[in-house]
Enzyme design. Structure first.
Site, PDB file in Angstrom:
ATOM      1  N   GLU A 163       0.767  -1.234   0.014  1.00  0.00           N
ATOM      2  CA  GLU A 163       0.058  -0.075   0.150  1.00  0.00           C
ATOM      3  C   GLU A 163       0.965   1.103  -0.077  1.00  0.00           C
ATOM      4  O   GLU A 163       0.330   2.377  -0.516  1.00  0.00           O
ATOM      5  CB  GLU A 163      -1.015   0.006   1.277  1.00  0.00           C
ATOM      6  CG  GLU A 163      -1.847   1.029   1.275  1.00  0.00           C
ATOM      7  CD  GLU A 163      -3.148   0.899   2.119  1.00  0.00           C
ATOM      8  OE1 GLU A 163      -3.939   1.721   2.090  1.00  0.00           O
ATOM      9  OE2 GLU A 163      -2.846   0.092   3.069  1.00  0.00           O
ATOM     10  N   HIS A 181      -0.148   5.611   7.431  1.00  0.00           N
ATOM     11  CA  HIS A 181       1.128   5.525   7.140  1.00  0.00           C
ATOM     12  C   HIS A 181       2.152   6.464   7.626  1.00  0.00           C
ATOM     13  O   HIS A 181       1.687   7.737   7.768  1.00  0.00           O
ATOM     14  CB  HIS A 181       1.331   5.505   5.578  1.00  0.00           C
ATOM     15  CG  HIS A 181       0.676   4.284   5.132  1.00  0.00           C
ATOM     16  ND1 HIS A 181       1.100   3.196   4.375  1.00  0.00           N
ATOM     17  CD2 HIS A 181      -0.925   4.156   4.612  1.00  0.00           C
ATOM     18  CE1 HIS A 181       0.300   2.381   3.950  1.00  0.00           C
ATOM     19  NE2 HIS A 181      -0.700   2.903   3.980  1.00  0.00           N
ATOM     20  N   HIS A 230      -4.668   7.273  -1.699  1.00  0.00           N
ATOM     21  CA  HIS A 230      -3.654   7.974  -0.761  1.00  0.00           C
ATOM     22  C   HIS A 230      -3.317   9.072  -1.645  1.00  0.00           C
ATOM     23  O   HIS A 230      -2.151   9.364  -1.535  1.00  0.00           O
ATOM     24  CB  HIS A 230      -2.519   7.226  -0.153  1.00  0.00           C
ATOM     25  CG  HIS A 230      -3.051   6.083   0.835  1.00  0.00           C
ATOM     26  ND1 HIS A 230      -3.123   6.560   2.053  1.00  0.00           N
ATOM     27  CD2 HIS A 230      -3.484   4.968   0.749  1.00  0.00           C
ATOM     28  CE1 HIS A 230      -3.670   5.438   2.849  1.00  0.00           C
ATOM     29  NE2 HIS A 230      -3.845   4.696   2.014  1.00  0.00           N
ATOM     30  N   ASN A 279     -11.601   7.009   1.062  1.00  0.00           N
ATOM     31  CA  ASN A 279     -10.694   7.046   2.165  1.00  0.00           C
ATOM     32  C   ASN A 279      -9.353   7.529   1.311  1.00  0.00           C
ATOM     33  O   ASN A 279      -8.762   6.969   0.557  1.00  0.00           O
ATOM     34  CB  ASN A 279     -10.726   5.819   3.148  1.00  0.00           C
ATOM     35  CG  ASN A 279     -11.954   5.388   3.643  1.00  0.00           C
ATOM     36  OD1 ASN A 279     -12.648   4.604   3.296  1.00  0.00           O
ATOM     37  ND2 ASN A 279     -12.437   6.472   4.533  1.00  0.00           N
ATOM     38  N   ARG A 307     -17.253  20.677  -8.850  1.00  0.00           N
ATOM     39  CA  ARG A 307     -16.368  21.238  -9.797  1.00  0.00           C
ATOM     40  C   ARG A 307     -15.019  20.721  -9.924  1.00  0.00           C
ATOM     41  O   ARG A 307     -14.346  21.284 -10.751  1.00  0.00           O
ATOM     42  CB  ARG A 307     -16.496  22.745  -9.631  1.00  0.00           C
ATOM     43  CG  ARG A 307     -17.822  23.479 -10.094  1.00  0.00           C
ATOM     44  CD  ARG A 307     -17.672  25.091 -10.271  1.00  0.00           C
ATOM     45  NE  ARG A 307     -17.804  25.484  -8.641  1.00  0.00           N
ATOM     46  CZ  ARG A 307     -18.537  25.852  -8.175  1.00  0.00           C
ATOM     47  NH1 ARG A 307     -19.966  25.599  -8.630  1.00  0.00           N
ATOM     48  NH2 ARG A 307     -18.461  26.093  -6.890  1.00  0.00           N
ATOM     49  N   ASP A 323     -17.339  -1.208   6.657  1.00  0.00           N
ATOM     50  CA  ASP A 323     -17.345  -1.522   8.158  1.00  0.00           C
ATOM     51  C   ASP A 323     -18.338  -0.322   8.897  1.00  0.00           C
ATOM     52  O   ASP A 323     -18.570  -0.314  10.069  1.00  0.00           O
ATOM     53  CB  ASP A 323     -16.183  -1.336   8.982  1.00  0.00           C
ATOM     54  CG  ASP A 323     -15.200  -0.005   8.839  1.00  0.00           C
ATOM     55  OD1 ASP A 323     -15.611   0.720   7.918  1.00  0.00           O
ATOM     56  OD2 ASP A 323     -14.261   0.133   9.295  1.00  0.00           O
ATOM     57  N   HIS A 375     -15.702   3.685   7.934  1.00  0.00           N
ATOM     58  CA  HIS A 375     -14.782   4.241   6.951  1.00  0.00           C
ATOM     59  C   HIS A 375     -15.625   5.107   6.027  1.00  0.00           C
ATOM     60  O   HIS A 375     -15.239   6.213   5.524  1.00  0.00           O
ATOM     61  CB  HIS A 375     -14.062   3.053   6.189  1.00  0.00           C
ATOM     62  CG  HIS A 375     -12.744   2.927   6.823  1.00  0.00           C
ATOM     63  ND1 HIS A 375     -12.644   2.021   7.995  1.00  0.00           N
ATOM     64  CD2 HIS A 375     -11.354   3.332   6.595  1.00  0.00           C
ATOM     65  CE1 HIS A 375     -11.375   1.756   8.301  1.00  0.00           C
ATOM     66  NE2 HIS A 375     -10.706   2.623   7.605  1.00  0.00           N
ATOM     67  N   ASP A 419      -9.300  -4.011   4.955  1.00  0.00           N
ATOM     68  CA  ASP A 419      -8.365  -3.071   5.431  1.00  0.00           C
ATOM     69  C   ASP A 419      -7.867  -3.174   6.900  1.00  0.00           C
ATOM     70  O   ASP A 419      -7.547  -2.589   7.648  1.00  0.00           O
ATOM     71  CB  ASP A 419      -8.483  -1.639   5.383  1.00  0.00           C
ATOM     72  CG  ASP A 419      -7.196  -0.795   5.299  1.00  0.00           C
ATOM     73  OD1 ASP A 419      -5.997  -1.135   5.341  1.00  0.00           O
ATOM     74  OD2 ASP A 419      -7.512   0.506   5.416  1.00  0.00           O
ATOM     75  N   ALA A 459      -7.622   4.321  11.269  1.00  0.00           N
ATOM     76  CA  ALA A 459      -6.487   3.291  11.146  1.00  0.00           C
ATOM     77  C   ALA A 459      -6.908   2.069  10.770  1.00  0.00           C
ATOM     78  O   ALA A 459      -7.175   1.253  11.794  1.00  0.00           O
ATOM     79  CB  ALA A 459      -5.225   3.609  12.283  1.00  0.00           C
TER      80      ALA A 459
END
Length: 383
Positions: free
Chosen positions: A131, A143, A197, A221, A229, A250, A253, A276, A311
């Site tokens: 990831e 991270h 990410h 996420n 826009r 879950d 998230h 995750d 997390a």
């Protein structure tokens, strides 16, 4: 290994082609036959015969984005701990796992990839997923931002060598220098490139898909938000038929209303339910680690101690299926496929997540409330 033949009768079997009502026969670890519940009285089935009373029989589920469980984490590069995570998930109906890593130093990443490759060689893991570290600092999530770096095809090549053909997916932020070159290198190597990410805008995300990226990492996420826009990566992924969209169901998230938009926009055949999940999964509230970061779990919700950011999750994949059916009104077969054949196809996991004659007998029996009643792995019931 030879197993006693098993015949499941009065079952609702979810197959790639639809729902088969009838019986399923397992011999020598594989699905031997699917047929109606009208056997010849002169030839009753041998071995174990189990009447399921109309219960669902679904493929063993496939989690392609998971970092740990049962007190262990894949980034620990601990074979015994990883096997405990695999066994825990298998008991709960997830029979194929891709071991997920998070951002680490170059040396640690190579060590982790090599350790997980051993488990892939042994058939315990279906592959390896990285990831990080080629993700945006501003969208780093759980991270360590100090371990993030720009995409580097030379480092990627070292992963491939250490992984011995088992690296299945890597997440990349398309706006970073060298990102499109990394995506092209991944695609040409048979590795799935995922967009995530990221602060990328709509156009840059489309450029990543044009370069060969085919997955959106846990949509919504840790990515630029959707705006009418400035549609960003979310709209780009939902609109692109080439892209499989990961979704963490879950109910933490992603709000169910936003999750419903994913299914209505992309369709169940492009939605990949993932967990995750982290090491705390299957345990209780308390403090844990994800990579080198401290995580506090309260009420099943995991957040970084340092800044409160979400997390990972603490669910197992069947819970995501239940949440999808009960909370979004998605049909059981569609939700199941989003947790089995869709992720398997997205990552090229041949034979996983499917019930078909000749295929491995990885099966899950779901009760009326969609909880896991029994699990079969390679033709044997899992204790």
């Amino acid at each position: 290994m030879a197993h006693t033949p098993v015949t499941l009768t009065n079952a609702r079997v979810v197959t790639p082609d639809g729902v088969h009502d009838g019986r399923l026969r397992v011999e020598n670890g594989r699905v031997a036959a699917l047929g109606p519940d009208t056997p010849s009285p002169a030839a009753p089935p041998t071995g174990e015969v189990r009447d399921l009373g109309g219960a669902w029989v679904v493929p063993g589920l496939v989690d392609t984005h998971i970092h740990g469980g049962a007190g262990h984490a894949f980034p620990d590069a601990d074979p015994e701990g990883a096997l405990a995570t695999v066994a825990f998930n298998r008991r709960h109906g997830v029979t194929s796992l891709v071991g997920g890593l998070v951002a680490a130093t170059p040396d640690d990443t190579l060590r982790q990839v090599a350790a997980l490759a051993e488990l892939c060689d042994a058939g315990e893991l279906a592959g390896i997923y990285l990831e990080g570290p080629f993700i945006a600092r501003s969208k780093c999530g759980a991270h360590d931002p100090e371990l993030l770096r720009d995409p580097d095809t030379a480092e990627f090549d070292r992963w491939l060598e250490a992984g011995r053909g088992h690296v299945r997916m890597v997440t990349v932020a398309p706006e970073l220098p060298g990102a499109l070159d990394l995506i092209r290198a991944a695609a040409s190597s048979g590795v799935v490139a995922a967009v995530g990410h990221t602060e990328a805008d709509y156009e840059r995300t489309l450029a990543a898909f044009d370069a060969g990226a085919t997955v959106a990492t846990h949509v919504y996420n840790a990515m630029r938000p959707l705006n009418h826009r400035d549609p960003g990566p979310i709209a780009a992924a939902l609109n692109d038929a080439r892209v499989t969209v990961e979704l963490i169901m879950d109910n933490v998230h992603v709000h169910p209303g936003a999750a419903a938009l994913v299914f209505s926009s992309a369709g169940a055949d492009r939605v990949s339910l993932v967990t995750d999940a982290m090491s705390a999964t299957g345990l209780g509230d308390g403090e844990y680690t994800l990579g080198d970061l401290r995580v506090r779990v309260s009420g099943g919700e995991a957040r970084l101690v340092e800044n409160g950011a979400i997390a990972s999750s603490t669910i197992v994949l069947p819970q995501a299926v239940r949440n999808t059916v009960e909370g979004l009104g998605v049909g059981v077969p569609e939700a199941v496929r989003s947790a089995s054949s869709v992720p398997a196809a997205a990552l090229g996991l041949a034979g996983a997540g499917r019930i078909e004659v000749g295929g491995h007998a990885d099966l899950v029996v779901l009760g009326r409330d969609l909880t896991v009643a029994d699990v079969m792995y390679r033709g044997a019931w899992v204790a």
